[in-house]
Design a protein around this motif. Structure first.
Motif, mmCIF file in Angstrom:
data_model
loop_
_atom_site.group_PDB
_atom_site.id
_atom_site.type_symbol
_atom_site.label_atom_id
_atom_site.label_comp_id
_atom_site.label_asym_id
_atom_site.label_seq_id
_atom_site.Cartn_x
_atom_site.Cartn_y
_atom_site.Cartn_z
ATOM 1 N N HIS A 10 0.841 -1.195 0.000
ATOM 2 C CA HIS A 10 0.000 0.000 0.000
ATOM 3 C C HIS A 10 0.866 1.231 0.000
ATOM 4 C CE1 HIS A 10 0.790 0.933 4.258
ATOM 5 N NE2 HIS A 10 0.100 2.027 4.075
ATOM 6 N N SER A 12 0.496 4.940 1.359
ATOM 7 C CA SER A 12 -0.397 5.742 2.191
ATOM 8 C C SER A 12 -0.699 7.101 1.607
ATOM 9 C CB SER A 12 0.234 5.910 3.581
ATOM 10 O OG SER A 12 1.480 6.559 3.470
ATOM 11 N N SER A 15 -3.365 5.960 -1.575
ATOM 12 C CA SER A 15 -4.405 4.934 -1.535
ATOM 13 C C SER A 15 -5.776 5.559 -1.452
ATOM 14 C CB SER A 15 -4.166 4.025 -0.322
ATOM 15 O OG SER A 15 -5.217 3.135 -0.157
ATOM 16 N N ASN A 17 -8.355 4.032 0.150
ATOM 17 C CA ASN A 17 -9.053 3.235 1.135
ATOM 18 C C ASN A 17 -10.149 4.078 1.759
ATOM 19 O OD1 ASN A 17 -9.490 0.968 2.816
ATOM 20 N ND2 ASN A 17 -8.340 1.963 4.458
ATOM 21 N N SER A 176 -5.194 7.434 5.866
ATOM 22 C CA SER A 176 -4.573 7.792 4.584
ATOM 23 C C SER A 176 -3.629 8.975 4.723
ATOM 24 C CB SER A 176 -5.659 8.066 3.529
ATOM 25 O OG SER A 176 -6.424 6.905 3.308
ATOM 26 N N ASN A 201 -4.470 2.909 6.786
ATOM 27 C CA ASN A 201 -3.664 3.387 5.663
ATOM 28 C C ASN A 201 -2.609 4.399 6.100
ATOM 29 O OD1 ASN A 201 -3.028 3.135 2.953
ATOM 30 N ND2 ASN A 201 -4.241 4.916 2.380
ATOM 31 N N TYR A 228 -4.302 -1.639 6.956
ATOM 32 C CA TYR A 228 -3.260 -1.061 6.104
ATOM 33 C C TYR A 228 -2.235 -0.278 6.926
ATOM 34 C CZ TYR A 228 -6.085 -2.387 2.068
ATOM 35 O OH TYR A 228 -6.799 -3.093 1.141
#
Length: 735
Positions: A10, A12, A15, A17, A176, A201, A228
């Motif tokens: 992933h 960050s 992403s 998410n 994120s 994330n 994540y």
């Protein structure tokens, strides 16, 4: 080709998410509550105005905010994104999402005494999150800084900076970003009012936080999303003490061990997702599982669980999604699974389940939309009861040992959008296509690895497939010509026909498929010249591929050696593979029109002539394979314009002269050029060029710059020097 492995990485910063619906619902409810408390006002305090301006001063790009804040009224209650309310006309909310703000978050926002909601989500803010906002502010109830570029550790709390009588955090969304380090153990009195925590994330390390779920203090926590990240260790048993917990997500971490018994005491759980970790153990003991009587989503995919599926799984009367994919589970599927009448999704792919699927009676599962049992060891025929599930949109039975013919009853599935039957032992492709052509919503059809040595149905016998976007009929091997009925698939985007015994030319109607950007015809017996029509494919001529496909979880075939491999595509790329056929003639210069191409493979044919200079126009190209042909002449300097080229192979041709210097050519191994005895490679000598060859190459490629190694004090006569011009050039530049 761009592919992803089974275990995802992933990023960050990029992403997508998304927060779960419970998070959104709770946040929205709180936002509405706070908004209802706000009322229009005509003034704000000087302290509040200065605090807001300090935040503005910390931005390197304000998205136009300064026009409202600096050049407008002094009343900050009228400023964009600022809301005031209460008897004291105080600032209660700062909401500035999706404004492309850049810079840092000023701690001055934590000094707004009545601020209850701070939303800075979906911007480009960087730096640390100030302690004054996270732990020192006693008023902020809703904090959302998700989808930014914030970094560093989260600050630990200090009890001296907290006021117990003030409002405490209810919603915290820091997802994120790029936060690192262990998650801080904030004091229980700070967290006992927290309802939603989304820290997904990021790059947090250490153990999963559990301090807000202890027996000594009541917890309001309803949603906890820690997915994540880089958390490790076991699942904390303390999470079972979160009496209000409804959503627990900790997927895509490095968790190990088995599920603690205490976790099943969290009877309010509705969504449990621990996918893609290293958890283990068996689920056969259904007595623990049934305690989670409110569970609607169970996602334990991508771990190391073993044993079978508990017979009691359908005693979870609210269960709608069952994800046990990519584990090491064994045994037959329990017949009781047919009584899970509310199940919407069953994902059991990539395990070791065996037995016959028709032992499960699907007749009562009217809500089922997705069934994925691919990559197992299931046998027998497809049960007729499956076609009673009239809401099915996706069926994946690939990589098992099913046999027989496709049932006409599959046409009853009017919503079917994706069907994957690859690598089984189904027969009668003509019948299968006749049955499926009435599936008006079918987007994806993957049926390769079946119909052994049958003839591909020809021109007039197939009609329909109006919505089809992906057709994969690879590795059967089918014989016959590429049929005319494929030209009627006007929405087709990806076509896989490799590893068959198809013969004849590429049909000229290929350029009528306006949306086709992925074409793999490799490893057949196709012949003739590469048609000019292939160079007029509209999507390949476009600047970039635009696709409406969403096959994130669907494995599509890719030829990579003697047998196909199946990959999940991370991104759809423009792809043209005509390798391992009997094509002759020259590479059309019009190939340079296919600007979207990322992969071009023409290897192992009978192509002759020179490599067109126009291939240098394919600026998106990452993979170029022209090996094992009869190509001649020099390598065009224009290929050095291909700055993204990472896979390059021109071996086993009749090319001559020096290889272009610099750029990507300095990164390719000597094997990329092997089998061309007249080629000179700068970094590694494949063949010593004669003076005649050097003169001809210099006329075509430009004059050679001779670097003479005088440090050795070696002098050569004029005749020897002329013979060694190219050699000295290559050796000198290499060093």
């Amino acid at each position: 080709m761009i592919i992803v492995c089974r275990r995802h990485t992933h990023n960050s910063a990029s992403s997508s998410n998304k927060p779960s619906m419970p998070i959104l619902a709770l946040a929205l409810a709180l936002a509405l509550l706070l908004s209802s408390l706000a009322s229009p006002t005509t003034s704000c305090s000087e302290h509040e105005r200065i605090s807001l301006l300090r935040f503005l001063a910390g931005l390197s790009y304000d998205g136009g905010l300064g026009a409202s804040w600096r050049n407008g009224t002094d009343d900050c209650c009228a400023w964009e994104g600022v809301a005031c309310g209460g008897g004291g006309a105080a600032v209660v909310a700062v909401s500035l999402p999706s404004m492309r703000l850049q810079g840092t978050v000023s701690p001055s926002l934590g000094g707004l005494p009545s601020l209850s909601r701070l939303d800075l989500s979906r911007n480009e803010l960087s730096g640390a999150l100030p302690p004054a906002i996270v732990v020192s502010s006693g008023s902020i109830a809703v904090l959302d800084v998700s989808f930014n570029r914030l970094t560093g550790d989260l600050p630990p709390s200090s009890s001296s900076s907290l006021s117990i009588g003030r409002r405490r955090m209810r919603v915290m969304d820091i997802s994120s970003n790029s936060f690192t380090g262990p998650f801080p153990s904030w004091e229980t009195m700070t967290m006992q009012s927290l309802a939603v925590l989304n820290a997904s994330n990021n790059s947090f390390t250490g153990k999963l936080p559990h301090f807000f779920c202890v027996d000594s203090a009541p917890s309001s926590l309803a949603v906890l999303d820690l997915s994540y990240n880089h958390f490790n260790g076991s699942v904390p048993p303390e999470l079972g003490s979160c009496s209000a917990l409804r959503v627990l997500k900790a997927g895509h971490n490095y968790l190990t061990g088995s599920l603690p018994d205490e976790l099943f005491a969290a009877t309010t759980l509705e969504h449990l997702s621990l996918h893609d970790n290293y958890l283990q153990g068996v689920l056969d003991d259904g007595a623990r599982l049934v305690r989670l009587r409110n569970l609607t989503v169970l996602d334990l995919g991508g771990n190391n669980f073993s044993g079978g599926i508990p017979d009691s799984v359908c005693r979870l009367e609210s269960l709608k999604e069952l994800h046990l994919d990519r584990n090491s589970m064994t045994g037959e599927l329990p017949s009781d699974i047919g009584s899970c009448v509310d199940l919407v999704t069953i994902n059991l792919k990539s395990n070791y389940f065996s037995g016959e699927l028709h032992k499960v009676n699907f007749s009562a599962m009217s809500s089922l939309t997705t069934l994925d049992v691919s990559w197992n060891s299931l046998t027998g025929t497809v049960p007729e009861s499956l076609y009673s599930c009239r809401n099915l949109t996706r069926i994946s039975l690939s990589f098992n040992s099913f046999h027989g013919q496709l049932s006409p009853r599959i046409a009853d599935l009017k919503s079917l959008a994706s069907l994957s039957l690859a690598e089984n032992s189904f027969s009668n492709i003509t019948s299968a296509l006749h049955i499926l052509q009435s599936s008006r919503n079918l987007n994806i059809l993957v049926i390769g690895g079946n119909f052994r040595s049958e003839e591909i149905p020809q021109d007039q016998v197939i009609d329909g497939f109006e919505s089809l976007k992906v057709l994969a009929v690879e590795a059967c091997p089918l014989y016959g010509r590429i049929p005319l009925w494929i030209s009627k698939l006007t929405n087709l985007e990806m076509l896989f026909l490799f590893n068959n015994r198809l013969s004849g030319p590429i049909p000229v109607w290929i350029n009528t498929l306006n949306f086709l950007f992925y074409l793999d015809l490799s490893n057949n017996t196709l012949a003739g010249e590469i048609p000019a029509a292939l160079m007029d494919m509209p999507m390949l001529q476009s600047d970039e591929v635009t696709s409406s496909l969403n096959v994130r979880d669907l494995e599509l075939p890719a030829y990579n050696g003697p047998s196909p491999q199946y990959w999940t595509f991370a991104a759809f790329v423009a792809y043209l593979d005509l390798g391992n056929n009997y094509f002759t003639g020259e590479i059309p210069p019009e190939t340079g029109q296919l600007k979207a191409l990322v992969t071009l493979i023409l290897a192992s044919n009978g192509l002759s002539g020179e490599i067109p200079q126009t291939i240098g126009n394919l600026r998106n190209l990452e993979w170029l394979d022209l090996s094992n042909n009869h190509l001649s002449g020099a390598i065009p300097d224009a290929l050095n314009n291909l700055h993204f080229l990472s896979e390059f192979n021109i071996s086993n041709n009749d090319l001559e002269g020096p290889v272009p210097a610099g750029g990507q050519f300095d990164t390719f191994a000597s094997s990329s050029f092997a089998g061309n005895p007249k080629l000179c490679v700068q970094r590694m000598l494949i063949h010593s060029c004669s003076s005649t060859e050097a003169h001809q190459a210099s006329t075509r490629q430009g004059s050679c710059k001779v670097i003479f190694p005088i440090t050795f004090g070696v002098f050569f006569v004029i005749g020897t020097l002329l013979d060694q011009l190219c050699l000295a050039r290559f050796i000198g530049q290499a060093y």
